[in-house]
Each structure stands twice: as structure tokens, then as C-alpha cells.
Write a protein that holds these residues in place. Structure first.
Motif, PDB file in Angstrom:
ATOM      1  N   SER A  41       0.861  -1.004  -0.102  1.00 45.61           N
ATOM      2  CA  SER A  41       0.028   0.060   0.045  1.00 45.61           C
ATOM      3  C   SER A  41       0.869   1.220  -0.016  1.00 45.61           C
ATOM      4  O   SER A  41       1.955   1.075   0.275  1.00 45.61           O
ATOM      5  N   MET A  42       0.360   2.329  -0.354  1.00 48.62           N
ATOM      6  CA  MET A  42       0.910   3.729  -0.452  1.00 48.62           C
ATOM      7  C   MET A  42      -0.102   4.675  -0.548  1.00 48.62           C
ATOM      8  O   MET A  42      -1.303   4.581  -1.091  1.00 48.62           O
ATOM      9  N   LYS A  43       0.195   6.275  -0.493  1.00 46.43           N
ATOM     10  CA  LYS A  43      -0.553   7.064  -0.728  1.00 46.43           C
ATOM     11  C   LYS A  43      -1.019   7.159  -2.240  1.00 46.43           C
ATOM     12  O   LYS A  43      -0.120   6.654  -3.137  1.00 46.43           O
ATOM     13  N   ASP A  44      -2.365   7.572  -2.395  1.00 48.63           N
ATOM     14  CA  ASP A  44      -2.740   7.678  -3.647  1.00 48.63           C
ATOM     15  C   ASP A  44      -1.758   8.836  -4.611  1.00 48.63           C
ATOM     16  O   ASP A  44      -1.794   8.463  -5.765  1.00 48.63           O
ATOM     17  N   THR A  45      -1.418   9.842  -3.997  1.00 48.01           N
ATOM     18  CA  THR A  45      -0.896  10.820  -4.659  1.00 48.01           C
ATOM     19  C   THR A  45       0.500  11.306  -4.004  1.00 48.01           C
ATOM     20  O   THR A  45       0.536  11.224  -2.754  1.00 48.01           O
ATOM     21  N   VAL A  46       1.770  11.347  -4.699  1.00 51.59           N
ATOM     22  CA  VAL A  46       3.004  11.523  -4.040  1.00 51.59           C
ATOM     23  C   VAL A  46       3.457  12.777  -4.852  1.00 51.59           C
ATOM     24  O   VAL A  46       3.563  12.728  -5.978  1.00 51.59           O
ATOM     25  N   LYS A  47       3.877  13.748  -4.330  1.00 49.66           N
ATOM     26  CA  LYS A  47       4.553  15.137  -4.909  1.00 49.66           C
ATOM     27  C   LYS A  47       5.922  14.893  -5.122  1.00 49.66           C
ATOM     28  O   LYS A  47       6.525  14.331  -4.135  1.00 49.66           O
ATOM     29  N   LEU A  48       6.307  15.226  -6.201  1.00 53.86           N
ATOM     30  CA  LEU A  48       7.802  15.159  -6.539  1.00 53.86           C
ATOM     31  C   LEU A  48       8.558  15.842  -5.281  1.00 53.86           C
ATOM     32  O   LEU A  48       8.154  17.010  -4.976  1.00 53.86           O
ATOM     33  N   GLY A  49       9.721  15.450  -4.984  1.00 51.70           N
ATOM     34  CA  GLY A  49      10.611  15.827  -3.810  1.00 51.70           C
ATOM     35  C   GLY A  49      10.157  15.241  -2.527  1.00 51.70           C
ATOM     36  O   GLY A  49      10.919  15.325  -1.441  1.00 51.70           O
ATOM     37  N   GLU A  50       9.155  14.431  -2.304  1.00 51.99           N
ATOM     38  CA  GLU A  50       8.586  13.546  -1.156  1.00 51.99           C
ATOM     39  C   GLU A  50       9.222  12.289  -1.300  1.00 51.99           C
ATOM     40  O   GLU A  50       9.352  11.922  -2.587  1.00 51.99           O
ATOM     41  N   LEU A  51       9.156  11.625  -0.215  1.00 52.15           N
ATOM     42  CA  LEU A  51       9.661  10.206  -0.198  1.00 52.15           C
ATOM     43  C   LEU A  51       8.363   9.366  -1.025  1.00 52.15           C
ATOM     44  O   LEU A  51       7.316   9.736  -0.717  1.00 52.15           O
ATOM     45  N   VAL A  52       8.690   8.318  -1.492  1.00 52.68           N
ATOM     46  CA  VAL A  52       7.751   7.520  -2.058  1.00 52.68           C
ATOM     47  C   VAL A  52       7.829   6.228  -1.595  1.00 52.68           C
ATOM     48  O   VAL A  52       8.528   5.430  -1.764  1.00 52.68           O
ATOM     49  N   GLU A  53       6.946   6.377  -0.357  1.00 52.14           N
ATOM     50  CA  GLU A  53       7.093   5.284   0.388  1.00 52.14           C
ATOM     51  C   GLU A  53       5.960   3.936   0.227  1.00 52.14           C
ATOM     52  O   GLU A  53       4.764   4.552   0.078  1.00 52.14           O
ATOM     53  N   LEU A  54       6.452   2.998   0.279  1.00 49.49           N
ATOM     54  CA  LEU A  54       5.528   1.655   0.012  1.00 49.49           C
ATOM     55  C   LEU A  54       5.420   0.867   1.188  1.00 49.49           C
ATOM     56  O   LEU A  54       6.552   0.644   1.636  1.00 49.49           O
ATOM     57  N   LYS A  55       4.539   0.758   1.535  1.00 47.73           N
ATOM     58  CA  LYS A  55       4.097  -0.101   2.937  1.00 47.73           C
ATOM     59  C   LYS A  55       3.872  -1.600   2.438  1.00 47.73           C
ATOM     60  O   LYS A  55       3.273  -1.716   1.599  1.00 47.73           O
ATOM     61  N   PHE A  56       4.733  -2.827   3.178  1.00 47.79           N
ATOM     62  CA  PHE A  56       4.490  -3.974   2.997  1.00 47.79           C
ATOM     63  C   PHE A  56       4.426  -4.865   3.934  1.00 47.79           C
ATOM     64  O   PHE A  56       5.239  -4.702   5.195  1.00 47.79           O
ATOM     65  N   THR A  57       3.442  -5.282   4.115  1.00 47.35           N
ATOM     66  CA  THR A  57       2.581  -6.294   5.298  1.00 47.35           C
ATOM     67  C   THR A  57       2.898  -7.393   4.950  1.00 47.35           C
ATOM     68  O   THR A  57       1.746  -7.973   3.879  1.00 47.35           O
ATOM     69  N   VAL A  58       2.957  -8.154   6.032  1.00 48.71           N
ATOM     70  CA  VAL A  58       2.883  -9.728   5.797  1.00 48.71           C
ATOM     71  C   VAL A  58       1.999 -10.389   6.879  1.00 48.71           C
ATOM     72  O   VAL A  58       1.938  -9.969   8.044  1.00 48.71           O
ATOM     73  N   TYR A  59       1.042 -10.943   6.574  1.00 50.87           N
ATOM     74  CA  TYR A  59       0.036 -11.477   7.606  1.00 50.87           C
ATOM     75  C   TYR A  59       0.100 -12.961   7.475  1.00 50.87           C
ATOM     76  O   TYR A  59       0.270 -13.773   6.687  1.00 50.87           O
ATOM     77  N   ASN A  60      -0.285 -13.535   8.768  1.00 51.91           N
ATOM     78  CA  ASN A  60      -0.350 -14.950   9.036  1.00 51.91           C
ATOM     79  C   ASN A  60      -1.600 -15.126   9.494  1.00 51.91           C
ATOM     80  O   ASN A  60      -2.150 -15.057  10.827  1.00 51.91           O
ATOM     81  N   ASN A  61      -2.405 -15.832   8.811  1.00 50.70           N
ATOM     82  CA  ASN A  61      -3.924 -16.525   9.404  1.00 50.70           C
ATOM     83  C   ASN A  61      -3.662 -17.717   9.703  1.00 50.70           C
ATOM     84  O   ASN A  61      -4.938 -18.311  10.303  1.00 50.70           O
ATOM     85  N   ALA A  62      -2.594 -18.543  10.019  1.00 56.57           N
ATOM     86  CA  ALA A  62      -2.528 -19.851  10.488  1.00 56.57           C
ATOM     87  C   ALA A  62      -2.564 -19.665  11.966  1.00 56.57           C
ATOM     88  O   ALA A  62      -2.569 -19.059  12.731  1.00 56.57           O
ATOM     89  N   ASP A  63      -2.630 -20.844  12.588  1.00 59.09           N
ATOM     90  CA  ASP A  63      -2.997 -20.982  14.019  1.00 59.09           C
ATOM     91  C   ASP A  63      -1.713 -21.155  15.023  1.00 59.09           C
ATOM     92  O   ASP A  63      -1.550 -21.181  16.092  1.00 59.09           O
ATOM     93  N   THR A  64      -0.496 -21.155  13.953  1.00 56.23           N
ATOM     94  CA  THR A  64       0.905 -21.128  14.584  1.00 56.23           C
ATOM     95  C   THR A  64       1.695 -20.226  13.731  1.00 56.23           C
ATOM     96  O   THR A  64       1.411 -19.789  12.640  1.00 56.23           O
ATOM     97  N   ALA A  65       2.944 -19.950  14.448  1.00 57.51           N
ATOM     98  CA  ALA A  65       3.823 -18.964  14.010  1.00 57.51           C
ATOM     99  C   ALA A  65       4.395 -19.558  12.771  1.00 57.51           C
ATOM    100  O   ALA A  65       4.388 -20.935  12.436  1.00 57.51           O
ATOM    101  N   GLN A  66       4.611 -18.575  11.458  1.00 57.78           N
ATOM    102  CA  GLN A  66       5.131 -19.237  10.129  1.00 57.78           C
ATOM    103  C   GLN A  66       6.142 -18.177  10.005  1.00 57.78           C
ATOM    104  O   GLN A  66       6.458 -17.210  10.375  1.00 57.78           O
ATOM    105  N   HIS A  67       7.014 -18.786   8.921  1.00 56.41           N
ATOM    106  CA  HIS A  67       8.461 -18.123   8.458  1.00 56.41           C
ATOM    107  C   HIS A  67       8.223 -17.820   7.062  1.00 56.41           C
ATOM    108  O   HIS A  67       7.558 -18.723   6.083  1.00 56.41           O
TER     109      HIS A  67
END
Length: 175
Positions: free
Chosen positions: A54-80
Motif C-alpha cells: 500500500s501507499m498514498k494515492d498521490t505523491v508529490k515530486l520531492g517527497e519520499l515515495v513510501e511503499l508499505k509492505f505487510t505480511v499477514y499470518n492467518n494460521a494457528d501457529t507462527a510461520q516463516h
């Protein structure tokens, strides 16, 4: 000549047999740390790991172009998952396709690391049951984004990390 044919035949058999390594996807999380990248893809899909970008819909020139990366675990135990080819490590591989609205691909300018296979245990990250982990990366550090335009980002690192991102995202890079 006969010895050469035998040698060539043996080399072909060995090469083909190494491609057929065990890929059953029924590994536990301890075994996952010692598996190849192909096996990780199969096992994480069964275990409930997936990622979203995910990221902002609009980024202005000169700003950071930040992408958020999220990993989800729907399992009943910890996963790698393998953090290679994800934003959980610095830009040392091209794991995103960034294209303008006209279809022009943005040049990747980061490093391209050679890897030891299979990935060592230290290259894996744990995600607790029913939890998530996130990180943010500035795309300007890895991609040559210079022109104002609408861009689409697609995650393409799933063959190494084992993480699937189903949807691409778009943003406008504006003056």
C-alpha cells in the motif's frame, strides 16, 4: 567419443534429477528454514501467509515515495518466510515491477545480489499466529522515478520469498 556420450548422458540425468527435488509443501516451520525457495512458495500458501502492499494515492515530486509492505499470518501457529526479495532487506534485488500508465517500465537502480542456495536460517522471518509484520521502503532508493505520471506497482518476488501479493497498486507522482 563413447566416453564423452556417457559423460554427457550422466550430466543430463544429474541436472534433470536436481530439478525434481522434494516439493510437497507439507513442511513444518523448522524445515522451512532449510528449504529451497520453490518449496517455500508452496508451504507458505498452505500455511496462510500472504502480503499486501500500500501507499498514498498521490505523491508529490520531492517527497519520499513510501511503499508499505505487510505480511499477514492467518494460521494457528507462527510461520516463516524468506525476507529475500522483500522490503525487509535493503534494495539488493528487483522484487517490484514499476510501470507508468503508458506501460513504460521504470528502471531498477539498486544492487543485484548473488545468493547462496538454499537460503540460510537467518534469512527467514517469523510471523506469529493471527499477527502481521510491516515495513516501509522509499522507492526512490531503488527505482529511477523522475517523471510525473501515474504508476502501477506489482510485487514479483514471490518465487524467492514465498509471499503472494494478489493485487497491484497505483499512485500518481505529481508536481
Amino acid at each position: 567419443m563413447k566416453n564423452f556420450n556417457i559423460l554427457l548422458s550422466t550430466a543430463v540425468v544429474l541436472a534433470l534429477s536436481s530439478c525434481g527435488m522434494n516439493n510437497n509443501g507439507a513442511q513444518n516451520s523448522t524445515d522451512a528454514a532449510n528449504s529451497s525457495a520453490t518449496e517455500v512458495v508452496d508451504s507458505t500458501a498452505e500455511k496462510g501467509l500472504f502480503a499486501k502492499i500500500s501507499m498514498k494515492d498521490t505523491v508529490k515530486l520531492g517527497e519520499l515515495v513510501e511503499l508499505k509492505f505487510t505480511v499477514y499470518n492467518n494460521a494457528d501457529t507462527a510461520q516463516h518466510f524468506c525476507k529475500w526479495h522483500t522490503p525487509f532487506e535493503p534494495f539488493i534485488s528487483k522484487y517490484l515491477d514499476v510501470k507508468s500508465e503508458s506501460g513504460e517500465e521504470v528502471n531498477y537502480k539498486g544492487a543485484m545480489a548473488k545468493r547462496v542456495m538454499p537460503p540460510p536460517a537467518s534469512s527467514y522471518m517469523a510471523v506469529n499466529s493471527k499477527d502481521s509484520v510491516s515495513t516501509t521502503v522509499d522507492l526512490l532508493k531503488g527505482y529511477d522515478l523522475t517523471k510525473p505520471a501515474k504508476y502501477t506497482i506489482t510485487y514479483v518476488g514471490q518465487n524467492m520469498s514465498g509471499l503472494i501479493v494478489k493485487d497491484s497498486i497505483s499512485f500518481v507522482y505529481a508536481k
